[in-house]
Design an enzyme around this catalytic site. Sequence first.
Site, PDB file in Angstrom:
ATOM      1  N   GLY A 382       0.833  -1.194   0.000  1.00  0.00           N
ATOM      2  CA  GLY A 382       0.000   0.000   0.000  1.00  0.00           C
ATOM      3  C   GLY A 382       0.861   1.234   0.000  1.00  0.00           C
ATOM      4  CB  ALA A 383      -0.077   4.697   0.668  1.00  0.00           C
ATOM      5  CE  LYS A 402       2.608  -0.660   6.420  1.00  0.00           C
ATOM      6  NZ  LYS A 402       1.312  -0.135   6.860  1.00  0.00           N
ATOM      7  CG  ASP A 496      -7.175   4.536   5.834  1.00  0.00           C
ATOM      8  OD1 ASP A 496      -8.201   4.625   5.110  1.00  0.00           O
ATOM      9  OD2 ASP A 496      -6.068   4.217   5.369  1.00  0.00           O
TER      10      ASP A 496
HETATM   11  N1  LIG Z   1      -0.928  -8.647   9.938  1.00  0.00           N
HETATM   12  C1  LIG Z   1      -1.293  -8.916   8.692  1.00  0.00           C
HETATM   13  N2  LIG Z   1      -1.699 -10.156   8.355  1.00  0.00           N
HETATM   14  C2  LIG Z   1      -2.043 -10.425   7.083  1.00  0.00           C
HETATM   15  N3  LIG Z   1      -2.032  -9.540   6.081  1.00  0.00           N
HETATM   16  C3  LIG Z   1      -1.656  -8.299   6.353  1.00  0.00           C
HETATM   17  C4  LIG Z   1      -1.263  -7.918   7.665  1.00  0.00           C
HETATM   18  N4  LIG Z   1      -0.930  -6.612   7.638  1.00  0.00           N
HETATM   19  C5  LIG Z   1      -1.111  -6.202   6.377  1.00  0.00           C
HETATM   20  N5  LIG Z   1      -1.553  -7.199   5.592  1.00  0.00           N
HETATM   21  C6  LIG Z   1      -1.836  -7.129   4.148  1.00  0.00           C
HETATM   22  O1  LIG Z   1      -1.059  -6.097   3.577  1.00  0.00           O
HETATM   23  C7  LIG Z   1      -1.911  -5.089   3.010  1.00  0.00           C
HETATM   24  C8  LIG Z   1      -1.286  -3.733   3.209  1.00  0.00           C
HETATM   25  O2  LIG Z   1      -1.130  -3.491   4.594  1.00  0.00           O
HETATM   26  P1  LIG Z   1      -1.275  -2.026   5.212  1.00  0.00           P
HETATM   27  O3  LIG Z   1      -2.696  -1.563   5.034  1.00  0.00           O
HETATM   28  O4  LIG Z   1      -0.755  -2.021   6.592  1.00  0.00           O
HETATM   29  O5  LIG Z   1      -0.309  -1.261   4.230  1.00  0.00           O
HETATM   30  P2  LIG Z   1      -0.357   0.240   3.813  1.00  0.00           P
HETATM   31  O6  LIG Z   1       0.793   0.398   2.907  1.00  0.00           O
HETATM   32  O7  LIG Z   1      -0.379   1.094   5.023  1.00  0.00           O
HETATM   33  O8  LIG Z   1      -1.714   0.329   3.037  1.00  0.00           O
HETATM   34  P3  LIG Z   1      -2.636   1.605   2.756  1.00  0.00           P
HETATM   35  O9  LIG Z   1      -2.354   2.004   1.363  1.00  0.00           O
HETATM   36  O10 LIG Z   1      -4.040   1.071   2.932  1.00  0.00           O
HETATM   37  O11 LIG Z   1      -2.306   2.664   3.754  1.00  0.00           O
HETATM   38  C9  LIG Z   1      -3.243  -5.288   3.697  1.00  0.00           C
HETATM   39  O12 LIG Z   1      -4.314  -4.820   2.912  1.00  0.00           O
HETATM   40  C10 LIG Z   1      -3.275  -6.780   3.895  1.00  0.00           C
HETATM   41  O13 LIG Z   1      -3.626  -7.392   2.687  1.00  0.00           O
END
Ligand SMILES: Nc1ncnc2c1ncn2[C@@H]1O[C@H](COP(=O)(O)OP(=O)(O)OP(=O)(O)O)[C@@H](O)[C@H]1O
Length: 724
Positions: A382-383, A402, A496
């Site tokens: 994601g972002a 992450k 969010d």
């Molecule tokens: N603890 C977890 N267990 C399983 N899958 C996860 C977990 N954390 C994140 N994900 C997967 O990774 C994706 C992206 O995670 P996250 O929303 O934290 O990232 P982001 O970069 O902050 O995204 P956004 O663009 O929504 O802000 C989630 O939509 C999910 O599919």
Amino acid sequence: MSSLTRLLQEKRRNEAEAYSATQHSPVSSSSSAPPLDIERQGAADHSTASITTVTQVDSGEESTPSSSFTGGHFPASFLDANSAHTAVLNGASSGQRIGSRMTPHRLSISSTGRQVTSLSSSIPYSVPNSNKESAPGSGSNSSSLSSSWLETYGGVLPSNVSAIDSNVISSPKVDSVEPRFFISKQKFQKSSNDNANAAQAGSLSRSNSLSSQFGSFFFSKGSKDLPTSAGSGGSGSASKSGSPVATAIPKPSKARQSSIYISSRQPSGSYSETLSGSPQSTAHEPPPSQNGPKSRHSSVANLKSFFKKNSSTNLSVHTGSPGAMPVPFSSSTPTHTTFTAGSYGSGSGGTSAGETIYCSAPDANLPFYKRYVRTGEELGAGAGGSVKLVKRSADQKVFAVKEFRTKLDSESKRDYVKKITSEYCIGSTLRHPNIIETIEIVYENNRILQVMEYCEYDLFAIVMSNKMSYEEICCCFKQILCGVQYLHGLGLAHRDLKLDNCVINSKGIVKLIDFGAAVVFSYPLSKTLVEASGIVGSDPYLAPEVCIFSKYDPRPVDIWSVAIIFACMILKKFPWKIPKLRDNSFKLFCSGRDCDSLSALVTRTPDPPSYDKLVGDNATSPKKTSNNPADPNNPNIGPQRLYHSLPEESQHIVARMVDLAPACRASIEEIMDDPWVKSIQICKMVEQGLNFKVINAADHKHTKVDQSEAHIAGLERKKKKAAK
Ligand SMILES: Nc1ncnc2c1ncn2[C@@H]1O[C@H](COP(=O)(O)OP(=O)(O)OP(=O)(O)O)[C@@H](O)[C@H]1O
């Protein structure tokens, strides 16, 4: 409070009385609407009656097609319009079907570079008391916080804000977007950065936060090796002080000065965080003696006390100091740093070395790659970064990791660090079965990694499988509410909430993830509401006030988003793309309410208690508290457009959750008190000794899908394959 504000409130009271009076008289939609600028919709698919609709004149864009609520069918090519993490600017919206991952926003500055008004300042009794503060880091000027917008603008509204009582609504246009979390927004930052630099001195005045500690930690030592996307992005590239993320980052009790911010600090005694060019920047700046203590309290002491409060119940053990805040030590340049939290039985006791902050893993001093092995494909990106699956070598336990994206060139270190620390601090502090658990955070080889418990499915993927039973949907809905209740109880709002930010494990336990946009709205021992600012969230889940006001109470925003999540789970569609009047579906939802101004609808306050209520006459129509439509039998116009397509027992509370007026919207406590919500059986984790045990509800089983399509990234891969 100035006399102007009093006048404004009086005026609102009069309006409320007038409004109340109209509720008792037979409603004629045509007569209730002012003759000018009112669009009559008689389209066959809308209504046979002539209904007053809300109008908007700001957008030259075409209205989006009305979405159907009748079918509830599953769109075959649900990812067709996928535009994940693509910036949506100036109101352009993304796809409407659930399959289209909607665009998150992080911005707060109007096209004129001015902060638009605070919603709460327009609503006399929507907040605990009149003492409103901007969330730390939001960059707003505290001088503006207790004044109404008319007061702030001296009666002259900014061009992008419509007058509350105008007949014609103009949704605010926001041209200047802060691209803190969006790689694709990079290009928009260039020009705004120039302005922001001028305001940087003000914007960084609250650097005494943990984010600055982390900032120092991450940047000041290995600053040559900053994890930037294009190398640089020095302190000169600070974002605007109107930074939308108002997350209160915990302040360690022994804060170390952050070298990267020292040069930007305001002279002591000055707490202004103004945006250059903002209407508040100078004219309304109270002298430091007046607002200093309050701001200081909000920016430092409150942060400290916020996490202190939570530490007693939530914080895991700090090495040698139970309950203390994790303070990054920085004796030497780290190549490997671990912050480790305790977990629901996932960690074991141990000590750490070097830069470890607190630790429950016995081998935390080993490099990350020696402790964890990557397994499988990417779970999502994601972002904020990308999420991968790893196995812990010690016990073969699977975790999600992450890896935070690198800092954007155009992004300030402060904002970058804030995003990371926000996720880390919140993730590692909170303890609730419906909140994802952060196991540790590692800084290694210029990468920042957050190790989390792993959940097998994205709720988004489960919903898209179209196999969920109604009871299962209700269970997920209530579990999300439980997570929100916990957050709100602590004084935190997520901001969010969306299907994509809910994951579910194989035992049917739903967890909220992604705290990058979370904010503190209330500090311990304080009844003051700290308003949030900025358009933060994803278009279809956004509450309308977020698009209208620069400051708002973030709690009703979460409530609105959860209602949209519920609607999406039931309908397999988004009710609308974006809560703006240029979206035809949203416009129809807002219509037929005896009011032609969205601003007026959003700033509505609860009706004063009526005689009927006082004598306990239940015959009082619920319409009065839920944006009464002119014709409640017309399922296409008004709020019933949404809730008539939902199960009957859910309609009452969902209608209250999507009340256009946040001041009238149901609170999390009211929702949990709703008879239908109370009756929902949920799968839950209960403590059993040191461990947790899952007790599943008897009336449903949770849907499982193949791991190849259990996460959004898998769905996207599948879609790409199919397209070849
Ligand atoms: N603890 C977890 N267990 C399983 N899958 C996860 C977990 N954390 C994140 N994900 C997967 O990774 C994706 C992206 O995670 P996250 O929303 O934290 O990232 P982001 O970069 O902050 O995204 P956004 O663009 O929504 O802000 C989630 O939509 C999910 O599919």
